[in-house]
Design a protein around this motif. Structure first.
Motif, short mmCIF file in Angstrom:
data_model
loop_
_atom_site.label_atom_id
_atom_site.label_comp_id
_atom_site.label_asym_id
_atom_site.label_seq_id
_atom_site.Cartn_x
_atom_site.Cartn_y
_atom_site.Cartn_z
N ARG A 45 1.02 -1.00 0.11
CA ARG A 45 -0.01 -0.01 0.03
C ARG A 45 1.05 1.22 0.08
O ARG A 45 1.89 1.25 0.82
N GLU A 46 0.42 2.06 -0.90
CA GLU A 46 1.41 3.22 -0.95
C GLU A 46 0.59 4.84 -0.64
O GLU A 46 -0.59 4.74 -1.22
N PHE A 47 1.18 5.62 -0.26
CA PHE A 47 0.78 6.94 0.01
C PHE A 47 0.34 7.64 -1.61
O PHE A 47 1.02 7.74 -2.39
N VAL A 48 -0.64 8.04 -1.41
CA VAL A 48 -1.23 9.22 -2.59
C VAL A 48 -1.07 10.52 -2.20
O VAL A 48 -0.65 11.53 -2.79
N ASP A 62 5.14 12.13 -5.35
CA ASP A 62 5.41 12.59 -6.42
C ASP A 62 4.96 12.04 -7.75
O ASP A 62 4.82 12.65 -8.64
N SER A 63 4.39 10.79 -7.64
CA SER A 63 3.96 10.23 -8.83
C SER A 63 2.62 10.78 -9.40
O SER A 63 2.21 10.73 -10.48
N ARG A 67 -1.32 16.04 -10.98
CA ARG A 67 -2.35 15.35 -11.56
C ARG A 67 -3.71 15.21 -10.83
O ARG A 67 -4.90 15.26 -11.14
N PHE A 68 -3.33 15.04 -9.32
CA PHE A 68 -4.43 14.50 -8.50
C PHE A 68 -4.54 15.97 -7.35
O PHE A 68 -3.43 16.42 -7.11
N LYS A 87 -3.27 7.46 -15.64
CA LYS A 87 -2.15 6.46 -16.33
C LYS A 87 -2.44 5.25 -16.10
O LYS A 87 -3.04 5.04 -14.96
N PRO A 88 -1.99 4.29 -16.88
CA PRO A 88 -2.48 2.72 -16.58
C PRO A 88 -1.73 2.40 -15.12
O PRO A 88 -2.42 1.50 -14.42
#
Length: 125
Positions: A45-48, A62-63, A67-68, A87-88
């Motif tokens: 599980r990763e932070f958004v 950063d990803s 965009r969000f 993105k996919p």
């Protein structure tokens, strides 16, 4: 008892947009750190993104930066995540989480006391 319920997931083409919502019940969340995390199959599980209580401070991975957008409506006890230019690699189950104490480590799952059941986001290429 606090409950978090996510909604708004679905299937979208790359480049598209989705808006996730999280409704909190049981207590007022004005002072809580509220976060969005995601988990793809076979991955941790990763932070958004996170929204810090009693402030307008927000943080992003950063990803997803640029965009969000995370937002909260304290009067309605709701948290949102507007996702654009998807993105996919954004495909995952997205979770809403609440940290009652507002600990500094907003970017890890550890401080969060309550979690939603998750909503699937699938981005096709």
């Amino acid at each position: 008892q606090v409950q978090l319920v996510e909604s708004g997931g679905g299937l979208v083409q790359a480049g598209g947009s989705l808006r996730l919502s999280c409704a909190a019940s049981g207590r007022t969340f004005t002072g809580w750190t509220m976060g969005w995390f995601r988990q793809a199959p076979g991955k941790e599980r990763e932070f958004v993104a996170a929204s810090i209580g009693w402030s307008t401070t927000t943080y992003y991975a950063d990803s997803v930066k640029g965009r969000f957008t995370i937002s909260r409506d304290n009067a309605k006890n709701t948290l949102s995540l507007q996702m654009s230019s998807l993105k996919p690699e954004d495909t995952a189950v997205y979770y809403c989480a609440a940290d009652v104490a507002g600990e500094p480590a907003y970017y890890t799952p550890r401080p969060y006391d309550y979690w939603g059941q998750g909503t699937q986001v699938t981005v096709s290429s």
